[in-house]
Design a protein around this motif. Structure first.
Motif, mmCIF file in Angstrom:
data_model
loop_
_atom_site.group_PDB
_atom_site.id
_atom_site.type_symbol
_atom_site.label_atom_id
_atom_site.label_comp_id
_atom_site.label_asym_id
_atom_site.label_seq_id
_atom_site.Cartn_x
_atom_site.Cartn_y
_atom_site.Cartn_z
ATOM 1 N N UNK A 13 1.072 -1.223 -0.449
ATOM 2 C CA UNK A 13 0.028 0.055 0.144
ATOM 3 C C UNK A 13 1.367 1.382 -0.106
ATOM 4 N N UNK A 14 2.360 1.171 0.754
ATOM 5 C CA UNK A 14 2.887 2.278 0.645
ATOM 6 C C UNK A 14 3.966 2.353 -0.982
ATOM 7 N N UNK A 15 3.764 1.254 -1.536
ATOM 8 C CA UNK A 15 4.311 1.981 -2.797
ATOM 9 C C UNK A 15 3.249 2.728 -3.068
ATOM 10 N N UNK A 16 2.119 2.134 -3.397
ATOM 11 C CA UNK A 16 0.697 2.503 -4.458
ATOM 12 C C UNK A 16 0.468 4.159 -4.013
ATOM 13 N N UNK A 17 1.107 4.075 -2.550
ATOM 14 C CA UNK A 17 0.346 5.851 -2.544
ATOM 15 C C UNK A 17 2.053 6.459 -2.612
ATOM 16 N N UNK A 18 3.048 6.222 -2.757
ATOM 17 C CA UNK A 18 4.069 6.506 -3.426
ATOM 18 C C UNK A 18 3.957 7.555 -4.552
ATOM 19 N N UNK A 19 3.991 6.227 -5.410
ATOM 20 C CA UNK A 19 3.404 6.404 -6.696
ATOM 21 C C UNK A 19 1.884 6.208 -7.549
ATOM 22 N N UNK A 20 1.392 7.079 -7.054
ATOM 23 C CA UNK A 20 0.092 7.716 -6.403
ATOM 24 C C UNK A 20 -0.571 8.771 -7.884
ATOM 25 N N UNK A 21 1.104 9.779 -7.646
ATOM 26 C CA UNK A 21 0.746 10.899 -8.802
ATOM 27 C C UNK A 21 1.410 10.567 -9.441
ATOM 28 N N UNK A 22 1.960 9.474 -10.499
ATOM 29 C CA UNK A 22 2.759 8.618 -11.452
ATOM 30 C C UNK A 22 1.169 8.395 -11.990
ATOM 31 N N UNK A 23 -0.092 8.192 -11.824
ATOM 32 C CA UNK A 23 -1.523 7.629 -12.026
ATOM 33 C C UNK A 23 -1.992 8.811 -12.496
ATOM 34 N N UNK A 24 -1.700 9.607 -10.696
ATOM 35 C CA UNK A 24 -3.014 10.632 -11.317
ATOM 36 C C UNK A 24 -3.077 11.940 -12.308
ATOM 37 N N UNK A 25 -1.130 12.282 -12.824
ATOM 38 C CA UNK A 25 -0.836 13.146 -13.117
ATOM 39 C C UNK A 25 -2.002 12.844 -14.880
ATOM 40 N N UNK A 26 -2.409 11.642 -14.893
ATOM 41 C CA UNK A 26 -3.424 10.662 -16.029
ATOM 42 C C UNK A 26 -3.957 11.306 -16.832
ATOM 43 N N UNK A 27 -4.379 12.281 -15.227
ATOM 44 C CA UNK A 27 -6.254 11.944 -14.855
ATOM 45 C C UNK A 27 -5.808 13.425 -15.560
ATOM 46 N N UNK A 28 -5.123 14.194 -15.327
ATOM 47 C CA UNK A 28 -4.710 15.610 -15.491
ATOM 48 C C UNK A 28 -4.697 16.213 -16.871
ATOM 49 N N UNK A 29 -5.536 16.305 -17.743
ATOM 50 C CA UNK A 29 -6.031 16.940 -19.308
ATOM 51 C C UNK A 29 -5.199 18.026 -19.114
ATOM 52 N N UNK A 30 -5.635 19.032 -20.334
ATOM 53 C CA UNK A 30 -5.697 20.480 -20.535
ATOM 54 C C UNK A 30 -6.209 21.431 -19.563
ATOM 55 N N UNK A 31 -7.352 21.035 -18.908
ATOM 56 C CA UNK A 31 -8.202 21.697 -18.057
ATOM 57 C C UNK A 31 -7.567 22.164 -16.817
ATOM 58 N N UNK A 32 -6.024 21.201 -16.402
ATOM 59 C CA UNK A 32 -5.745 21.326 -15.363
ATOM 60 C C UNK A 32 -4.572 22.706 -15.776
ATOM 61 N N UNK A 33 -4.157 22.814 -16.711
ATOM 62 C CA UNK A 33 -3.418 23.997 -16.671
ATOM 63 C C UNK A 33 -1.970 23.188 -16.829
ATOM 64 N N UNK A 34 -0.908 22.631 -16.583
ATOM 65 C CA UNK A 34 -0.476 21.717 -16.491
ATOM 66 C C UNK A 34 0.528 21.020 -18.155
#
Length: 457
Positions: free
Chosen positions: A46-67
């Motif tokens: 579970x610790x590894x999943x939370x650590x790498x959480x943002x490698x997944x979340x950035x895939x959800x972050x389309x143009x509307x997020x402005x990054x």
């Protein structure tokens, strides 16, 4: 008998622990060690999943997020950095609080980054806020260090390669699992908060199971001298360098693979998610195999030839990147993941053997030598794990610079190829090169020979 003494301390404390004693190991030690191993694996997973959480979340972050792509690589780099840094205090927390107690605490702490991400994960949130919340997720990287230190104390030297490989491999699988869950959610047109809503209850389950089924070892006491001794030993830093090449590659590529596919090959987040989990999954599953092979043939030998394979795979990636061949690129990247996982297992097997060898060179024998080896190898693992994870930071920053400068990841792969070559040379020169035998061999040479032979056990 495991020798629990409830009157001495509160909680599940084992007062006597001697895994090198065959009778003790067969009577009760192995059963207790395995039980602690499995629940340690789940919490670390579970610790590894939370650590790498943002490698997944950035895939959800389309143009509307402005990054921009550079913003996303910087975000994942900083998350990796925090995960590397916290590994040092997490290593010594086991001796301060006890392995069971710290597993409960470290698992519960994962609620902080998970809940914070749940709150801010929406368009309109500033990049600085995302960066701050992402940094919190880095604490998940520390669970590996405390878990490995704890499990290292439970198992005898002859079984450490397999046990540490299982512990680390089971934890590493947290990377592809969260990517698979994200794939299912993206495929169902769900949002990132659905993903977080799944993991928040799992964090609570991990903490509760650790409280119910794990143990503390009284013999693992707080020893700042061990940390100082490990930090002064050249082998700690040599192994840290080698671990940069294996684990640094694994975690760095885990964070970056999806972004490389979207930025260089034009894959959509869903198309990238279909591919990103395969490499981390296979790399995690093969880590115990690397430990087993090291148990049988020698950690240094397996590590050496593993770097040959990683260099060859990286050369193929340079070619695939220049030719813009997605099938070849993905196939070879998966091979590179597998080799990084194999090398993770073989390098970690070397660590206990090196410090056991130093005990033998000092004239120690039996449990005294085993205790000395456990003391220094446990302390060194935190430092080695922390430096190794910094390799993941370097990989993400290298990709960021390569995309800014050339628009592709080719430049980064050339740098990685050179680094794997350096790792090959260091492994051979320090742990496999045999000087010609001389009658006037000094005591220092004898000690070095002992270290080499144990490093290969």
């Amino acid at each position: 008998m495991t020798g629990r003494s409830p009157t001495r301390r509160s909680g599940r404390w084992i007062e006597r622990w001697d895994p090198e004693d065959e009778g003790f190991w067969k009577a009760s030690g192995e059963k207790t060690a395995r039980r602690n191993l499995w629940f340690s694996v789940f919490s670390e997973h579970i610790g590894f999943s939370i650590w790498t959480l943002w490698s997944v979340l950035v895939l959800f972050m389309g143009p509307e997020y402005g990054l921009t792509p550079a913003d996303k690589f910087l975000l994942t780099s900083m998350v990796t950095l925090v995960g590397a840094v916290v590994r040092v205090p997490y290593t010594f927390a086991v001796a301060v609080f006890g392995g069971r107690n710290w597993t409960i605490i470290s698992a519960a702490l994962l609620l902080v980054p998970a809940v914070a991400a749940f709150v801010v994960m929406e368009p309109g949130t500033s990049f600085s806020t995302f960066l701050l919340v992402g940094l919190l997720a880095g604490i998940g990287g520390g669970n590996f260090a405390s878990s490995m230190t704890n499990i290292n104390a439970f198992f005898p030297l002859r079984k450490k390669g397999w046990a540490l490989g299982l512990n680390a491999g089971g934890g590493n699988i947290g990377v592809p699992v969260i990517q698979l869950v994200a794939l299912a959610i993206i495929g169902a047109n769900g949002g990132p908060r659905v993903l977080l809503g799944i993991y928040i209850p799992l964090i609570l389950v991990a903490a509760v199971l650790a409280a119910l089924f794990m143990d503390n070892l009284a013999s693992v006491t707080n020893d700042t001298g061990a940390a100082k001794d490990a930090a002064k030993d050249a082998h700690t830093w040599i192994m840290a360098f080698l671990y940069v090449g294996t684990f640094g590659s694994f975690i760095g590529y885990s964070f970056a693979f999806g972004q490389v596919l979207t930025n260089q090959f034009g894959r959509t987040p869903l198309q990238a998610a279909y591919l990103t989990f395969v490499g981390p999954l296979l790399g995690s599953l093969i880590r115990p195999v690397g430990g087993r092979l090291a148990d049988r043939y020698g950690g240094a030998r397996i590590t050496l030839w593993n770097y040959v394979g990683m260099a060859a795979a990286t050369a193929c990636l340079v070619f695939a990147s220049m030719q813009k061949s997605l099938p070849l690129f993905v196939s070879v990247f998966v091979v590179l993941f597998v080799l990084s996982g194999l090398g993770n297992g073989s390098t970690y097997k070397m660590i206990p053997g090196i410090f056991q060898a130093k005990a033998v060179a000092k004239g120690l024998h039996g449990e005294e030598a085993a205790a000395y080896g456990r003391r220094l190898s446990g302390a060194s693992m935190g430092l080695i794990g922390a430096v190794g994870a910094l390799g993941g930071v370097g990989i993400n920053l290298a990709f960021r610079q390569s995309f800014l400068s050339y628009g592709t990841g080719t430049g980064a792969f050339v740098a990685f190829l050179a680094f794997y070559g350096a790792c090959f040379v260091v492994t051979w020169a320090v742990y496999l090169r045999r000087p010609a035998a001389q009658p006037e061999a000094t005591a220092a040479a004898s000690e070095a020979k002992a270290q080499l032979s144990y490093a290969e056990v």
